[in-house]
Motif scaffolding. Sequence first.
Motif, PDB file in Angstrom:
ATOM      1  N   ARG A   1      -8.812  -4.593  -2.172  1.00 20.47           N
ATOM      2  CA  ARG A   1      -7.633  -5.240  -2.758  1.00 20.47           C
ATOM      3  C   ARG A   1      -7.666  -5.195  -4.289  1.00 20.47           C
ATOM      4  O   ARG A   1      -7.020  -5.997  -4.955  1.00 20.47           O
ATOM      5  CB  ARG A   1      -7.532  -6.684  -2.260  1.00 20.47           C
ATOM      6  N   ASN A   2      -8.428  -4.232  -4.810  1.00 18.89           N
ATOM      7  CA  ASN A   2      -8.451  -3.980  -6.257  1.00 18.89           C
ATOM      8  C   ASN A   2      -8.816  -5.231  -7.063  1.00 18.89           C
ATOM      9  O   ASN A   2      -8.188  -5.543  -8.076  1.00 18.89           O
ATOM     10  CB  ASN A   2      -7.111  -3.412  -6.725  1.00 18.89           C
TER      11      ASN A   2
ATOM     12  N   ASP B   1      -6.275  -7.937  -8.442  1.00 24.66           N
ATOM     13  CA  ASP B   1      -5.577  -7.831  -9.726  1.00 24.66           C
ATOM     14  C   ASP B   1      -4.057  -7.778  -9.583  1.00 24.66           C
ATOM     15  O   ASP B   1      -3.326  -7.619 -10.563  1.00 24.66           O
ATOM     16  CB  ASP B   1      -6.063  -6.607 -10.506  1.00 24.66           C
ATOM     17  N   GLY B   2      -3.561  -7.925  -8.351  1.00 23.10           N
ATOM     18  CA  GLY B   2      -2.116  -7.938  -8.120  1.00 23.10           C
ATOM     19  C   GLY B   2      -1.530  -6.592  -7.772  1.00 23.10           C
ATOM     20  O   GLY B   2      -0.356  -6.506  -7.377  1.00 23.10           O
ATOM     21  N   SER B   3      -2.311  -5.525  -7.882  1.00 25.61           N
ATOM     22  CA  SER B   3      -1.801  -4.195  -7.546  1.00 25.61           C
ATOM     23  C   SER B   3      -1.898  -3.947  -6.043  1.00 25.61           C
ATOM     24  O   SER B   3      -2.520  -4.716  -5.307  1.00 25.61           O
ATOM     25  CB  SER B   3      -2.586  -3.125  -8.303  1.00 25.61           C
ATOM     26  N   THR B   4      -1.304  -2.871  -5.573  1.00 26.58           N
ATOM     27  CA  THR B   4      -1.305  -2.542  -4.146  1.00 26.58           C
ATOM     28  C   THR B   4      -2.679  -2.079  -3.708  1.00 26.58           C
ATOM     29  O   THR B   4      -3.245  -1.138  -4.276  1.00 26.58           O
ATOM     30  CB  THR B   4      -0.272  -1.435  -3.847  1.00 26.58           C
ATOM     31  N   GLY B   5      -3.211  -2.746  -2.699  1.00 31.75           N
ATOM     32  CA  GLY B   5      -4.530  -2.408  -2.204  1.00 31.75           C
ATOM     33  C   GLY B   5      -4.496  -1.707  -0.863  1.00 31.75           C
ATOM     34  O   GLY B   5      -3.487  -1.097  -0.491  1.00 31.75           O
TER      35      GLY B   5
ATOM     36  N   LYS C   1     -13.774   1.129 -11.497  1.00 29.97           N
ATOM     37  CA  LYS C   1     -12.869   0.724 -10.420  1.00 29.97           C
ATOM     38  C   LYS C   1     -13.409   1.088  -9.038  1.00 29.97           C
ATOM     39  O   LYS C   1     -12.828   0.719  -8.024  1.00 29.97           O
ATOM     40  CB  LYS C   1     -11.497   1.382 -10.602  1.00 29.97           C
TER      41      LYS C   1
END
Length: 310
Positions: free
Chosen positions: A119-120, A123-127, A266
Amino acid sequence: MKVLLATEKPFASNAVNEIQHIIESNGFQFDKIEKYTEKSQLIDAIKDADAVIIRSDIIDKEVIDAAPQLKLIVRAGAGYDNVDLSAATEHNICVMNTPGQNANAVAELVFGMLIYVLRNYFDGSTGEELRGRRLGLYAFGNVAKMVAKIARGFDMPVYAYSPIMTEDDLRKEGEYGVIPANSAEELFDNSDIVSLHMPLLEETRQCVNYNLLSRLPQDGILVNSARKEVVNEDDLMRIMEERPNFRYITDIKPDKHEEFAAKFPKRYFATPKKSGAQTSEANINAGLAAARQIVAFFKKGDETFRVNPK
């Protein structure tokens, strides 16, 4: 009869109280040393002990030589490579571990780390999701069995390989629903994610090498909650350089931690400190099991969980 609790990283206070109660209620003397900073402090505390309970504390030949009364060392946890088994055997000291007591805590951490990275890091990005990904378990002891159980809830096909278990042995473990692999190569060939659960032995040192890692898909994931030494770090670095989507998740910082973090910020995650067994439940389970094993050893001669030769 003196039992020493020697923990640089202490148990939770309620676990210490329960350990002390078990020891003293059975007629033994209890002593403890916690948060020590020098090896000399451990040596001074252990010199008149008959038994010692440790966690990740190093019990080497120097410490053992300094403890002429020592008859039993219990490592509260599964791994015991922090104890010099040869020196213990030479001094007629029994070494035990407490297998299975931390298993659920470590297994839950495996999935906690996987979700966090997929889920990255939130950080709110698409995981990404775990469902449907093929999970490979390298070794099939207590932790791996708990990982297999949890994986079923994520609807993940689970493969398992154990150097000390046959395919028939693995099939008999029907409650875990694993698909047996007959070699490490076959395991990696059939996995999207491989989770490592082997102990550190000479035959497992750097056993996860380029040959195995290259069998994972381009976006493969390696998860290590075992020991850093079971992974060949140079080979892992090479794979991650060659494959821009390959990820490494670990509960034990590798020797090349800074380089991994700088090159793959990352795609690489390591816990700040080893956290697998760091739950209050695991603290209590492992500590109490160690205390009970000491009582059984001295009162009944029970050596059920002995890990060194006599």
